[in-house]
Design an enzyme around this catalytic site. Structure first.
Site, short mmCIF file in Angstrom:
data_model
loop_
_atom_site.label_atom_id
_atom_site.label_comp_id
_atom_site.label_asym_id
_atom_site.label_seq_id
_atom_site.Cartn_x
_atom_site.Cartn_y
_atom_site.Cartn_z
N LEU A 1 0.83 -1.21 0.00
CA LEU A 1 0.00 0.00 0.00
C LEU A 1 0.87 1.27 0.00
O LEU A 1 0.69 2.16 -0.82
CB LEU A 1 -0.89 -0.03 1.26
CG LEU A 1 -1.89 1.10 1.46
CD1 LEU A 1 -3.00 1.02 0.42
CD2 LEU A 1 -2.53 1.00 2.87
N GLU B 1 3.60 4.18 -0.31
CA GLU B 1 4.51 4.68 -1.37
C GLU B 1 5.34 5.83 -0.81
O GLU B 1 4.99 6.38 0.24
CB GLU B 1 3.69 5.19 -2.56
CG GLU B 1 2.84 4.09 -3.17
CD GLU B 1 2.14 4.52 -4.45
OE1 GLU B 1 2.25 5.72 -4.83
OE2 GLU B 1 1.48 3.67 -5.05
N PRO B 2 6.39 6.22 -1.53
CA PRO B 2 7.20 7.34 -1.02
C PRO B 2 6.35 8.58 -0.70
O PRO B 2 6.59 9.26 0.29
CB PRO B 2 8.19 7.61 -2.16
CG PRO B 2 8.32 6.28 -2.85
CD PRO B 2 6.98 5.62 -2.74
N TRP C 1 8.73 0.03 2.19
CA TRP C 1 8.52 -0.57 3.52
C TRP C 1 7.52 -1.72 3.48
O TRP C 1 6.68 -1.85 4.36
CB TRP C 1 8.06 0.48 4.54
CG TRP C 1 9.23 1.22 5.11
CD1 TRP C 1 9.72 2.42 4.68
CD2 TRP C 1 10.10 0.78 6.17
NE1 TRP C 1 10.84 2.75 5.41
CE2 TRP C 1 11.09 1.77 6.34
CE3 TRP C 1 10.14 -0.36 6.99
CZ2 TRP C 1 12.10 1.67 7.29
CZ3 TRP C 1 11.14 -0.46 7.94
CH2 TRP C 1 12.11 0.55 8.08
N ILE C 2 7.64 -2.56 2.45
CA ILE C 2 6.67 -3.65 2.32
C ILE C 2 7.19 -4.89 3.04
O ILE C 2 8.15 -5.54 2.60
CB ILE C 2 6.36 -3.94 0.82
CG1 ILE C 2 5.90 -2.63 0.14
CG2 ILE C 2 5.30 -5.04 0.70
CD1 ILE C 2 4.74 -1.90 0.84
N GLN D 1 9.76 2.24 46.62
CA GLN D 1 8.39 2.58 46.20
C GLN D 1 8.32 3.08 44.76
O GLN D 1 7.34 2.84 44.06
CB GLN D 1 7.78 3.62 47.15
CG GLN D 1 7.29 2.98 48.44
CD GLN D 1 6.46 3.92 49.27
OE1 GLN D 1 6.32 5.10 48.96
NE2 GLN D 1 5.90 3.41 50.36
N GLU E 1 0.46 0.17 9.86
CA GLU E 1 -1.00 -0.07 9.82
C GLU E 1 -1.75 1.14 10.38
O GLU E 1 -2.73 1.01 11.12
CB GLU E 1 -1.34 -1.37 10.56
CG GLU E 1 -0.56 -2.54 9.98
CD GLU E 1 -1.27 -3.86 10.05
OE1 GLU E 1 -2.48 -3.87 10.25
OE2 GLU E 1 -0.57 -4.87 9.89
N GLY E 2 -1.25 2.31 10.01
CA GLY E 2 -1.81 3.58 10.48
C GLY E 2 -1.05 4.06 11.69
O GLY E 2 -0.96 3.34 12.69
C1 LIG Z 1 8.23 -1.79 10.33
C2 LIG Z 1 7.29 -1.27 9.27
C3 LIG Z 1 6.59 -2.18 8.48
C4 LIG Z 1 5.72 -1.72 7.48
N1 LIG Z 1 5.07 -2.63 6.68
C5 LIG Z 1 4.26 -2.18 5.68
C6 LIG Z 1 3.62 -3.11 4.79
O1 LIG Z 1 3.74 -4.34 4.91
N2 LIG Z 1 2.83 -2.60 3.79
C7 LIG Z 1 2.66 -1.25 3.60
O2 LIG Z 1 1.94 -0.88 2.69
N3 LIG Z 1 3.27 -0.36 4.43
C8 LIG Z 1 4.07 -0.78 5.46
N4 LIG Z 1 4.70 0.12 6.29
C9 LIG Z 1 4.53 1.54 6.06
C10 LIG Z 1 3.61 2.19 7.09
O3 LIG Z 1 2.31 1.68 6.99
C11 LIG Z 1 3.67 3.71 6.91
O4 LIG Z 1 4.99 4.09 7.27
C12 LIG Z 1 2.65 4.44 7.75
O5 LIG Z 1 1.35 4.25 7.23
C13 LIG Z 1 2.89 5.94 7.88
O6 LIG Z 1 3.20 6.51 6.66
P1 LIG Z 1 4.53 7.43 6.54
O7 LIG Z 1 5.61 6.69 7.19
O8 LIG Z 1 4.67 7.82 5.13
O9 LIG Z 1 4.23 8.70 7.46
P2 LIG Z 1 3.46 10.05 7.03
O10 LIG Z 1 2.08 9.72 6.56
O11 LIG Z 1 4.32 10.86 6.16
O12 LIG Z 1 3.31 10.76 8.44
C14 LIG Z 1 4.41 11.45 9.05
C15 LIG Z 1 3.91 11.96 10.40
O13 LIG Z 1 2.81 12.87 10.20
C16 LIG Z 1 1.69 12.40 10.92
N5 LIG Z 1 0.47 12.66 10.16
C17 LIG Z 1 0.22 12.41 8.84
N6 LIG Z 1 -1.01 12.77 8.52
C18 LIG Z 1 -1.59 13.25 9.65
C19 LIG Z 1 -2.89 13.78 9.96
N7 LIG Z 1 -3.85 13.83 9.04
N8 LIG Z 1 -3.12 14.18 11.24
C20 LIG Z 1 -2.15 14.08 12.19
N9 LIG Z 1 -0.91 13.59 11.94
C21 LIG Z 1 -0.64 13.18 10.69
C22 LIG Z 1 1.91 10.89 11.08
O14 LIG Z 1 1.17 10.38 12.18
C23 LIG Z 1 3.41 10.84 11.30
O15 LIG Z 1 3.71 11.12 12.63
C24 LIG Z 1 5.56 -0.33 7.30
C25 LIG Z 1 6.26 0.57 8.11
C26 LIG Z 1 7.11 0.12 9.08
C27 LIG Z 1 7.86 1.10 9.93
#
Ligand SMILES: Cc1cc2nc3c(=O)[nH]c(=O)nc-3n(C[C@H](O)[C@H](O)[C@H](O)COP(=O)(O)OP(=O)(O)OC[C@H]3O[C@@H](n4cnc5c(N)ncnc54)[C@H](O)[C@@H]3O)c2cc1C
Length: 383
Positions: free
Chosen positions: A125, A127-128, A156-157, A280, A365-366
């Site tokens: 799911l 993407e960069p 990060w898949i 404590q 996963e969010g």
């Molecule tokens: C160990 C690991 C395994 C993973 N495995 C998978 C996988 O199997 N498949 C897959 O598809 N992805 C995978 N991912 C990717 C992961 O799901 C994403 O990294 C994640 O959804 C967040 O996206 P991002 O890193 O681009 O952060 P961004 O979306 O760029 O967010 C950056 C920061 O901004 C905050 N933010 C963004 N939008 C908002 C908003 N509207 N309100 C408040 N705060 C916000 C975020 O909470 C975060 O703190 C994996 C990631 C990791 C670390």
């Protein structure tokens, strides 16, 4: 749960506990250091029925409900988040999602080999430029006769470099944002599919397989489309609702493991002529860890029951469990490192690994910011 259901839950949990204690925990540190988990452990997950625990027996599953299955995630999560993460992706994001949404023909082709571990699944799911904002997905799928042609990149898949089957989300248009997304099942290997190193050493989950995926004219037959054209966002959420419950239960496992390590140390370590557990301030930390862990476990069990009865609030409830349990696990890991002093700071003790791993549970996963949004929006309503 009925008496029979409770007995099954105890039996499955005991099996997972023994497996985790004997076959995962003794090796988890070494797998983390080598950044590799042996394929045999996936075979064992299949033999024990864990890869398809919540799937029906007709497709090779065990027919366990969510309340039973969270015990498996919790016990494996106590030992190793890389193995538990593998399971949450393979079984929750992929197999349960396929079971919910695939046609009967699709299910009979894909679910049996996923159930045994003969095939490994991944869920592509992110993407960069599309993390939390799934509506920004740029990978495209263009119709070409009976096929779709995919181009784009995912990052990060988990399991991406060892997968035999991938659920890939791509833009089919013409809808804007989330409305223009569709889901495809890609059988691997296939031409134009490239799994590449991430180019970074992960903070945690080091034994997991995380890769970047690049698609160059990858052809997928239309009969491997999952759900309707334009229905990709719904497919993504269906998978995430299963996977997030697995993450929440895995977090309870981390919290329990940190509490156990802190308790052992509080009883054994003596300073100033007494057990540190008799101070404590140390007792307060241990009490907080215990209370919060119990609360997280109770919430996860409640949400698992809600999932079993198809509660219409399941999205909000799953987000609540994932948010709360992973934050509890983070606080427990933080306290455990402090309570173990310098022992908690080296990789010869697992609390150092729990402390690193738990950060991943708060992101994937969010992120936990997004789960707060899901909960609040479900309660307040969108503007
Ligand atoms: C160990 C690991 C395994 C993973 N495995 C998978 C996988 O199997 N498949 C897959 O598809 N992805 C995978 N991912 C990717 C992961 O799901 C994403 O990294 C994640 O959804 C967040 O996206 P991002 O890193 O681009 O952060 P961004 O979306 O760029 O967010 C950056 C920061 O901004 C905050 N933010 C963004 N939008 C908002 C908003 N509207 N309100 C408040 N705060 C916000 C975020 O909470 C975060 O703190 C994996 C990631 C990791 C670390």
């Amino acid at each position: 749960m009925t008496d029979a259901g409770e007995a099954l839950a105890r039996e499955v949990r005991a099996c997972a506990q023994e497996f985790a204690a004997q076959e995962i925990a003794p090796h988890a540190g070494e797998w983390d250091r080598k950044q590799h988990m042996p394929r045999e452990i996936i075979g064992r997950l299949g033999e024990l029925g864990f890869l398809a625990g919540p799937l029906p027996t007709s497709v090779g599953g065990r027919g366990w409900n969510n309340e039973v299955f969270v015990g498996v995630y919790e016990e494996i999560g106590q030992a190793c988040s890389s193995v538990r993460g593998f399971l949450a992706v393979h079984t929750g994001l992929v197999s349960q999602c396929l079971h919910d949404l695939a046609t009967e023909k699709q299910k009979s082709r894909w679910l049996p080999p996923l159930a045994t571990g003969e095939w490994i699944g991944c869920y592509a799911l992110t993407e960069p430029e599309a993390g939390s904002d799934i509506g920004n997905i740029a990978t495209s799928a263009v119709r070409a006769g009976d096929d779709w042609v995919l181009n784009g990149s995912k990052i990060w898949i988990t399991n991406g470099g060892i997968a035999d089957l991938a659920i890939v989300f791509a833009r089919t248009g013409p809808g804007e944002g989330r409305k223009g997304l569709s889901a495809f099942v890609v059988e691997l290997p296939t031409d134009g599919w490239h799994a590449r190193p991430l180019g970074a050493t992960p903070l945690g989950h080091r034994a997991s397989n995380h890769v970047r995926l690049d698609f160059e004219d990858v052809r997928v037959p239309d009969n491997q489309r999952l759900g309707e054209v334009g229905g990709g966002f719904g497919v993504a959420l269906a998978g995430l609702n299963h996977g997030r419950l697995g993450v929440a239960a895995g977090a309870v496992g981390i919290a329990r493991a940190c509490l156990a390590a802190a308790l052992t140390h509080a009883r054994e370590r003596r300073q100033f002529g007494q057990r540190i557990g008799d101070f404590q301030m140390v007792q307060a930390d241990i009490a907080d860890m215990s209370v919060e862990t119990e609360a997280a476990a109770a919430l996860v069990a409640r949400v698992a029951r809600a999932a079993d009865r198809d509660d219409p609030q399941i999205g909000r409830l799953t987000s609540s469990a994932k948010l709360f349990a992973t934050e509890v696990a983070q606080r427990c890991a933080d306290k455990a490192v402090l309570l173990l002093g310098n022992r908690g700071y080296g990789d010869d003790h697992p609390v150092e690994r729990y402390y690193r791993d738990v950060q991943g549970l708060r992101i994937y996963e969010g992120t936990n910011h997004i789960h707060r949004l899901v909960v609040a929006r479900a309660l307040i309503g969108r503007p």
